[in-house]
Enzyme design. Structure first.
Site, PDB file in Angstrom:
ATOM      1  N   HIS A 108       0.836  -1.209   0.000  1.00  0.00           N
ATOM      2  CA  HIS A 108       0.000   0.000   0.000  1.00  0.00           C
ATOM      3  C   HIS A 108       0.875   1.266   0.000  1.00  0.00           C
ATOM      4  O   HIS A 108       0.746   2.130  -0.865  1.00  0.00           O
ATOM      5  CB  HIS A 108      -0.919  -0.019   1.224  1.00  0.00           C
ATOM      6  CG  HIS A 108      -1.729   1.237   1.381  1.00  0.00           C
ATOM      7  ND1 HIS A 108      -3.063   1.301   1.043  1.00  0.00           N
ATOM      8  CD2 HIS A 108      -1.405   2.480   1.820  1.00  0.00           C
ATOM      9  CE1 HIS A 108      -3.512   2.525   1.265  1.00  0.00           C
ATOM     10  NE2 HIS A 108      -2.518   3.261   1.751  1.00  0.00           N
ATOM     11  N   GLU A 109       1.753   1.360   0.971  1.00  0.00           N
ATOM     12  CA  GLU A 109       2.592   2.563   1.086  1.00  0.00           C
ATOM     13  C   GLU A 109       3.506   2.701  -0.124  1.00  0.00           C
ATOM     14  O   GLU A 109       3.790   3.800  -0.594  1.00  0.00           O
ATOM     15  CB  GLU A 109       3.397   2.538   2.388  1.00  0.00           C
ATOM     16  CG  GLU A 109       2.555   2.523   3.670  1.00  0.00           C
ATOM     17  CD  GLU A 109       1.535   3.650   3.739  1.00  0.00           C
ATOM     18  OE1 GLU A 109       1.750   4.709   3.102  1.00  0.00           O
ATOM     19  OE2 GLU A 109       0.500   3.480   4.410  1.00  0.00           O
ATOM     20  N   HIS A 131       1.782   4.508  -2.838  1.00  0.00           N
ATOM     21  CA  HIS A 131       1.910   5.974  -2.727  1.00  0.00           C
ATOM     22  C   HIS A 131       3.270   6.414  -3.280  1.00  0.00           C
ATOM     23  O   HIS A 131       3.375   7.413  -3.989  1.00  0.00           O
ATOM     24  CB  HIS A 131       1.838   6.414  -1.267  1.00  0.00           C
ATOM     25  CG  HIS A 131       0.451   6.382  -0.665  1.00  0.00           C
ATOM     26  ND1 HIS A 131      -0.628   7.006  -1.246  1.00  0.00           N
ATOM     27  CD2 HIS A 131      -0.020   5.826   0.492  1.00  0.00           C
ATOM     28  CE1 HIS A 131      -1.707   6.834  -0.472  1.00  0.00           C
ATOM     29  NE2 HIS A 131      -1.361   6.112   0.579  1.00  0.00           N
ATOM     30  N   HIS A 173       3.276   6.396  -6.938  1.00  0.00           N
ATOM     31  CA  HIS A 173       2.472   7.531  -7.407  1.00  0.00           C
ATOM     32  C   HIS A 173       3.374   8.772  -7.482  1.00  0.00           C
ATOM     33  O   HIS A 173       3.363   9.513  -8.457  1.00  0.00           O
ATOM     34  CB  HIS A 173       1.301   7.741  -6.435  1.00  0.00           C
ATOM     35  CG  HIS A 173       0.219   8.654  -6.947  1.00  0.00           C
ATOM     36  ND1 HIS A 173      -0.826   9.054  -6.161  1.00  0.00           N
ATOM     37  CD2 HIS A 173       0.021   9.266  -8.128  1.00  0.00           C
ATOM     38  CE1 HIS A 173      -1.623   9.855  -6.855  1.00  0.00           C
ATOM     39  NE2 HIS A 173      -1.132   9.999  -8.056  1.00  0.00           N
TER      40      HIS A 173
HETATM   41 ZN   LIG Z   1      -2.530   5.313   2.158  1.00  0.00          ZN
END
Ligand SMILES: [Zn+2]
Length: 719
Positions: A506-507, A510, A513
């Site tokens: 998940h991290e 980011h 991204h």
């Molecule tokens: Zn998050």
């Protein structure tokens, strides 16, 4: 979770302007003398276009650096505001983009310390500087001459000649200045600024109280009997924690953090200790002592309600959501309320399963909240024959990191190489250079800080140390991932749970991204998208953990090196929606309470009572609590950040589930064509286009909720 750059966010998003006061003339002249010797004020030097000088940071340098940075920034802004030439995009909006670079660098390091190294001397600086930074943000957003120029560019017929990105940037500046009170009367502006400074103080108090309770409270495990049910690695971690806290003569301690508490609640056979640990954890900030957060929360809510009214919105929630993808609190509520009944119905089934198992064991108990994780784990074993501890033996922190690199290579065409020639803020931090696989060109740097320590806030997050942009020069990004794994014995593999591995992906989503960003203006760069959209790229990446490509090669046994057996993988897949009642309900309860607290307007609120009554009205199952109870709800009360915004995770997950469908309908998770489309339309565009439009371009239509319901194993309604 993700940290945003304090100042850029402040100026442009209006919201954090509210994180961010005045530098008196005297202070300014006094601090300018420091600028030559204060390392925080220097341009970042070294390789990769300059790197943060972590090796030179002294806490004593923060205050003078922040003050000098703010003073410089105000001078730069004043120059734009008083420019005698007619306002144009270049001399106003683009010029604004070039201001505050010194302050940007200082606040970046300042906030890194806040998240990772919040020592008592740092906290003193933080208490003093929070209101000053808030007032500083207001000074800019309330600069009338500046706003007039922004407004003129926004309303100019020449706007149509600008590029789409420039038009979006102009719109964003205009909207955010309005949202931050640029159109208010002088008296109202003064009041607004006072509110923002008050809020900044309360946010700091809230965060510091919470950190104090997480670092300063624990449950002592006296002897071997107190360790019953714990695996060797958990016993070791408890012993390590005891030695780091200098608790002599015990078998270990359970720290008051999620990463210590959750595993204990899952495995400890000692119901009495589970109850004790659970109570300690859910009562953080709610103990009626000096660190009690209730009065602070009540004041935050009052001030937010007053601010919203001042700015022309019925409630804080309406103000917060105006620029979000959801647009209105009603739409966010509608989604949450659509999912809630299925979630609590599933909890009912889960509790029935757990109670049956407890009865069969002759436990003679009724399932209580401190039993949920423990019996859920037993049901998981019984029903799916899936033992999390067995899974854990195949999940080594470093291998999972390599797995993330593999996925980044396949979908994003990135390579990661360790670098050792850059300073770090703690020896546990490693740094990696990211390059394009085909061209070998430098993409950015990725800092990885996996371990828990004193002064580091709990949870996991991504941070951008520098945003990608190419206004004057080709600036590459620097990002980080931070988490709180318990360091085992030196030289031993750190084994993590499936949930933890998911969080790592998940991290890292980011981070990707940020790393994929390909925009011109820093304000629109990387993860600077709306709150309810920003979790989409990160949640999407979670899906690659369970792909066979990752599992076969990276989920290998920490002793034998053998890949995870297919039978175990099948069991994981079969159990994928197991305990989803618990997960969705504990999350949604927090999201609903957050939204309702911020829809309540300016009525006086007793947070404890409000929480109790709201949950009762929702028929909250008594066997579990909110994931973040109000007194410890940092998302909502340690900044404006996720306030009236915790729903964002669900909103984003609707998009996520729907987006992954594009891969499923294609050639699978590693479908290069879909991957390329994803990077082009979602990951690389930052905030240069409206997220709803970007998504439509990627998927060919709007997201639908069905994929989410299916992903969570809930019945899809026929509405
Ligand atoms: Zn998050």
């Amino acid at each position: 979770m993700l940290n945003r750059n304090l100042v850029r966010f402040a100026l442009v998003f209006g919201t954090a302007a509210f994180l961010l006061m005045t530098v008196s003339q005297n202070d300014t002249t006094r601090v300018s003398a420091f600028s030559e010797t204060n390392p925080l004020l220097q341009k970042w030097e070294g390789p990769y276009g300059g790197i943060p000088p972590f090796d030179k940071v002294k806490v004593a340098d923060f205050k003078p650096a922040l003050e000098a940075g703010m003073a410089e920034n105000l001078t730069e802004v004043e120059k734009i505001a008083t420019n005698p030439s007619a306002p144009t995009f270049e001399n106003t909006i683009a010029a604004m983009e070039k201001t505050g670079s010194t302050l940007d660098r200082v606040t970046t390091i300042y906030s890194i310390w806040g998240g990772n190294m919040a020592t008592p001397d740092y906290q003193t600086v933080q208490r003093e500087m929070a209101p000053k930074l808030a007032a500083f943000g207001d000074k800019i957003s309330q600069n009338e001459a500046l706003f007039k120029r922004i407004e003129a560019v926004y309303n100019s017929p020449d706007k149509n000649k600008l590029t789409a990105e420039q038009q979006r940037l102009t719109w964003l500046y205009y909207t955010n200045f309005v949202r931050a009170g640029a159109r208010l009367q002088a008296e109202q502006k003064t009041r607004l600024s006072a509110i923002n400074q008050e809020l900044a103080k309360h946010f700091t108090t809230f965060g510091q109280n919470l950190l104090g309770e997480e670092n300063g409270q624990w449950v002592v495990l006296k002897d071997e009997a107190d360790l019953a049910g714990l695996s060797q690695s958990l016993k070791d971690a408890a012993a390590e924690a005891a030695s780091s806290k200098k608790v002599a003569g015990s078998a270990g301690i359970v720290m008051n953090t999620r990463s210590s508490v959750d595993p204990f609640l899952t495995y400890s056979d000692r119901r009495d200790l589970r109850e004790k640990v659970w109570k300690m954890f859910v009562n953080r900030g709610d103990n009626g002592d000096k660190a009690d957060n209730n009065a602070t929360i009540a004041q935050i809510l009052q001030l937010r309600a007053e601010r919203a009214k001042l700015l022309g919105f019925p409630t804080h929630a309406h103000w917060r959501l105006e620029n979000a993808m959801a647009k209105t609190p009603e739409r966010a509520m509608e989604l949450m309320e659509a999912v809630w009944p299925a979630a609590i119905a599933r909890v009912g089934e889960e509790v029935a399963d757990m109670q049956a198992l407890a009865n069969k064991e002759g436990a003679k108990i009724t399932i209580e909240p401190w039993d949920y994780r423990y019996y859920a784990e037993k049901v998981r074993k019984a029903k799916y024959d899936l033992d999390q501890n067995e899974v854990k033996q195949y999940l080594q922190l470093e291998k999972i990191r390599d797995a993330m690199f593999y996925v980044a290579g396949e979908i994003f065409n990135f390579t990661f190489t360790p670098v050792t020639n850059v300073p770090v803020f703690h020896p546990d931090v490693t740094v990696w250079e990211v390059k394009d696989k085909t061209t070998g060109k430098h993409v950015g740097l990725w800092y990885f800080d996996p371990y828990a320590r004193d002064g580091k806030r709990s949870g996991a997050w991504m941070n951008a140390y520098r945003n990608q942009e190419r206004m004057d020069a080709d600036i590459k990004t620097i990002v980080s991932n931070n988490s709180n794994f318990i360091k085992g014995k030196p030289g031993e593999a750190v084994l993590i749970s499936w949930d933890d591995a998911t969080t790592m992906f998940h991290e890292f989503g980011h981070a990707l991204h940020g790393l994929s960003s390909n925009v011109t203006y820093p304000t629109l760069s990387g993860t600077a998208v709306s709150r309810d959209y920003v979790e989409f790229p990160s949640q999407l990446l979670e899906h690659w953990l369970s792909t066979p490509e990752v599992l076969q090669k990276y989920a290998v046994h920490y002793q034998t090196g053998k890949p995870i057996p297919q039978t175990l993988v099948d069991k994981i897949a079969k159990a994928a929606t197991f305990n989803e009642g618990f997960d969705t309900t504990e999350y949604l309860a927090s999201a609903l309470v957050d939204m309702k607290l911020h829809l309540a307007g300016d009525q006086k609120i007793d947070p404890d009572k409000f929480e109790r009554e709201t949950l009762a009205a929702l028929n909250m199952p008594k066997e579990l609590v909110m994931r973040h109870r109000t007194p410890q709800f940092g998302h909502a009360f340690s900044s404006d950040g996720y306030s009236a915004g915790y729903y964002s995770y669900l909103w984003s997950d609707v998009i996520t589930a729907d987006a992954f469908g594009a891969f499923v309908e294609g050639k699978g998770p590693y479908d290069k064509a879909v991957g390329a489309k994803l990077v082009k339309n979602i990951f690389s565009v930052g905030n240069t286009i409206d997220p709803a439009d970007a998504y439509r371009t990627f998927r060919g239509r709007d997201p639908k909720v069905e994929a989410l319901m299916k992903k969570r194993g809930f019945p899809v309604s026929k509405k």
